[in-house]
Write a protein that holds these residues in place. Structure first.
Motif, PDB file in Angstrom:
ATOM      1  N   UNK A 176      22.836  28.298  32.280  1.00  0.00           N
ATOM      2  CA  UNK A 176      23.988  29.108  32.001  1.00  0.00           C
ATOM      3  C   UNK A 176      24.762  28.541  30.728  1.00  0.00           C
ATOM      4  N   UNK A 177      25.320  29.403  29.945  1.00  0.00           N
ATOM      5  CA  UNK A 177      26.032  28.995  28.754  1.00  0.00           C
ATOM      6  C   UNK A 177      27.225  28.753  29.342  1.00  0.00           C
ATOM      7  N   UNK A 178      28.397  27.850  28.615  1.00  0.00           N
ATOM      8  CA  UNK A 178      29.467  27.685  29.187  1.00  0.00           C
ATOM      9  C   UNK A 178      30.317  28.926  29.139  1.00  0.00           C
ATOM     10  N   UNK A 179      30.175  29.863  28.210  1.00  0.00           N
ATOM     11  CA  UNK A 179      30.883  31.247  27.797  1.00  0.00           C
ATOM     12  C   UNK A 179      30.712  31.915  29.201  1.00  0.00           C
ATOM     13  N   UNK A 180      29.432  32.255  29.560  1.00  0.00           N
ATOM     14  CA  UNK A 180      28.997  32.722  30.895  1.00  0.00           C
ATOM     15  C   UNK A 180      29.861  32.224  32.124  1.00  0.00           C
ATOM     16  N   UNK A 181      29.847  31.025  32.225  1.00  0.00           N
ATOM     17  CA  UNK A 181      30.471  30.228  33.330  1.00  0.00           C
ATOM     18  C   UNK A 181      31.963  30.898  33.228  1.00  0.00           C
ATOM     19  N   UNK A 182      32.686  30.567  32.135  1.00  0.00           N
ATOM     20  CA  UNK A 182      34.202  31.015  32.181  1.00  0.00           C
ATOM     21  C   UNK A 182      34.215  32.442  32.232  1.00  0.00           C
ATOM     22  N   UNK A 183      33.367  33.152  31.883  1.00  0.00           N
ATOM     23  CA  UNK A 183      33.469  34.671  31.959  1.00  0.00           C
ATOM     24  C   UNK A 183      33.577  35.078  33.433  1.00  0.00           C
ATOM     25  N   UNK A 184      32.744  34.440  34.373  1.00  0.00           N
ATOM     26  CA  UNK A 184      32.718  34.437  35.701  1.00  0.00           C
ATOM     27  C   UNK A 184      34.210  34.406  36.122  1.00  0.00           C
ATOM     28  N   UNK A 185      34.800  33.275  35.868  1.00  0.00           N
ATOM     29  CA  UNK A 185      36.063  32.860  36.171  1.00  0.00           C
ATOM     30  C   UNK A 185      37.085  33.867  35.966  1.00  0.00           C
ATOM     31  N   UNK A 186      36.835  34.412  34.623  1.00  0.00           N
ATOM     32  CA  UNK A 186      37.946  35.237  34.146  1.00  0.00           C
ATOM     33  C   UNK A 186      37.766  36.668  35.027  1.00  0.00           C
ATOM     34  N   UNK A 187      36.495  37.077  35.452  1.00  0.00           N
ATOM     35  CA  UNK A 187      36.551  38.307  36.210  1.00  0.00           C
ATOM     36  C   UNK A 187      37.148  38.011  37.615  1.00  0.00           C
ATOM     37  N   UNK A 188      37.005  36.882  38.131  1.00  0.00           N
ATOM     38  CA  UNK A 188      37.715  36.781  39.301  1.00  0.00           C
ATOM     39  C   UNK A 188      39.202  37.187  39.092  1.00  0.00           C
ATOM     40  N   UNK A 189      39.548  36.335  38.141  1.00  0.00           N
ATOM     41  CA  UNK A 189      41.303  36.573  37.837  1.00  0.00           C
ATOM     42  C   UNK A 189      41.441  37.990  37.816  1.00  0.00           C
ATOM     43  N   UNK A 190      40.708  38.710  36.897  1.00  0.00           N
ATOM     44  CA  UNK A 190      40.776  40.159  36.636  1.00  0.00           C
ATOM     45  C   UNK A 190      40.930  40.916  38.019  1.00  0.00           C
ATOM     46  N   UNK A 191      39.773  40.582  38.949  1.00  0.00           N
ATOM     47  CA  UNK A 191      39.849  41.270  40.016  1.00  0.00           C
ATOM     48  C   UNK A 191      40.879  41.070  40.987  1.00  0.00           C
ATOM     49  N   UNK A 192      41.474  39.838  40.825  1.00  0.00           N
ATOM     50  CA  UNK A 192      42.547  39.507  41.756  1.00  0.00           C
ATOM     51  C   UNK A 192      43.986  40.028  41.226  1.00  0.00           C
ATOM     52  N   UNK A 193      44.223  40.192  39.937  1.00  0.00           N
ATOM     53  CA  UNK A 193      45.211  40.685  39.201  1.00  0.00           C
ATOM     54  C   UNK A 193      45.261  42.327  39.629  1.00  0.00           C
ATOM     55  N   UNK A 194      44.270  42.831  39.346  1.00  0.00           N
ATOM     56  CA  UNK A 194      43.974  44.358  39.721  1.00  0.00           C
ATOM     57  C   UNK A 194      44.479  44.539  41.071  1.00  0.00           C
ATOM     58  N   UNK A 195      43.855  43.741  42.141  1.00  0.00           N
ATOM     59  CA  UNK A 195      44.396  43.899  43.528  1.00  0.00           C
ATOM     60  C   UNK A 195      45.922  44.086  43.561  1.00  0.00           C
ATOM     61  N   UNK A 196      46.585  43.220  42.935  1.00  0.00           N
ATOM     62  CA  UNK A 196      48.035  43.041  42.917  1.00  0.00           C
ATOM     63  C   UNK A 196      48.708  44.271  42.350  1.00  0.00           C
ATOM     64  N   UNK A 197      48.030  44.919  41.333  1.00  0.00           N
ATOM     65  CA  UNK A 197      48.498  46.061  40.578  1.00  0.00           C
ATOM     66  C   UNK A 197      48.450  47.167  41.313  1.00  0.00           C
ATOM     67  N   UNK A 198      47.196  47.213  42.111  1.00  0.00           N
ATOM     68  CA  UNK A 198      47.118  48.368  42.854  1.00  0.00           C
ATOM     69  C   UNK A 198      48.096  48.231  44.266  1.00  0.00           C
ATOM     70  N   UNK A 199      48.412  47.053  44.736  1.00  0.00           N
ATOM     71  CA  UNK A 199      49.242  47.066  45.935  1.00  0.00           C
ATOM     72  C   UNK A 199      50.316  46.114  45.484  1.00  0.00           C
ATOM     73  N   UNK A 200      51.409  46.427  44.564  1.00  0.00           N
ATOM     74  CA  UNK A 200      52.389  45.393  44.287  1.00  0.00           C
ATOM     75  C   UNK A 200      53.380  45.102  45.464  1.00  0.00           C
ATOM     76  N   UNK A 201      53.567  45.962  46.134  1.00  0.00           N
ATOM     77  CA  UNK A 201      54.538  45.914  47.069  1.00  0.00           C
ATOM     78  C   UNK A 201      54.654  44.630  48.019  1.00  0.00           C
ATOM     79  N   UNK A 202      55.813  43.750  47.865  1.00  0.00           N
ATOM     80  CA  UNK A 202      55.661  42.656  48.788  1.00  0.00           C
ATOM     81  C   UNK A 202      55.128  41.272  48.006  1.00  0.00           C
ATOM     82  N   UNK A 203      54.811  41.390  46.815  1.00  0.00           N
ATOM     83  CA  UNK A 203      54.328  40.347  46.148  1.00  0.00           C
ATOM     84  C   UNK A 203      55.348  39.961  45.346  1.00  0.00           C
ATOM     85  N   UNK A 204      55.898  38.512  45.347  1.00  0.00           N
ATOM     86  CA  UNK A 204      56.668  38.197  44.472  1.00  0.00           C
ATOM     87  C   UNK A 204      55.939  37.835  43.078  1.00  0.00           C
TER      88      UNK A 204
END
Length: 148
Positions: A78-106
């Motif tokens: 793998x290229x390092x850019x691809x490895x970091x992109x995988x982690x960026x995707x995880x961040x994005x998915x988790x942040x969208x989860x919060x955006x979709x259900x923000x109630x109760x999240x500090x």
């Protein structure tokens, strides 16, 4: 519901979204299902545990998971850019989860999630570089100059 509980309640959905998005990356298309997922379910569990109890969760967990991910991806050319992109995707998915259900999240929980993911990225980048130096230069001693 706090962010930890939200992540736990939607873990399979998070993993599914992550895999779907990561499969669009060129290097990830060639991976088997097991290789693609490798440590991500454990990383999601670690992030949720870390959010739940910042004082007692072992920091070693993120370092171990990050190193495993880096080691595996170097072995699959793998290229390092691809490895970091995988982690960026995880961040994005988790942040969208919060955006979709923000109630109760500090807001501090979201800040902590980002800090923890930044730590994972740092360790993964360092380990990836160390593995590449060792693999192509044949010198574990040279790789040690990259940091802890």
């Amino acid at each position: 519901m706090g962010l930890a509980q939200l992540i736990e309640a939607h873990k399979h959905e998070v993993l599914g979204r992550w895999k779907e998005m990561v499969r669009t990356l060129s290097d990830a298309r060639k991976l088997s299902e097991a290789s693609l997922e490798d440590h991500v379910p454990d990383l999601i569990d670690w992030l949720a545990a870390r959010l739940r109890d910042r004082a007692s969760t072992d920091d070693y967990g993120s370092q171990r998971l990050s190193r495993v991910h880096a080691f595996q991806r170097v072995g699959e050319d793998f290229d390092l850019v691809e490895v970091l992109a995988e982690l960026a995707v995880l961040r994005e998915v988790l942040l969208y989860l919060w955006i979709e259900e923000p109630a109760g999240v500090a807001p501090t929980e979201v800040l902590h999630l980002n800090q923890d993911l930044d730590d994972v990225v740092t360790v993964c980048t360092t380990e990836f570089a160390r593995q590449v130096v060792t693999r192509y230069c044949g010198s574990p001693e040279a790789a040690q100059t990259l940091g802890p």
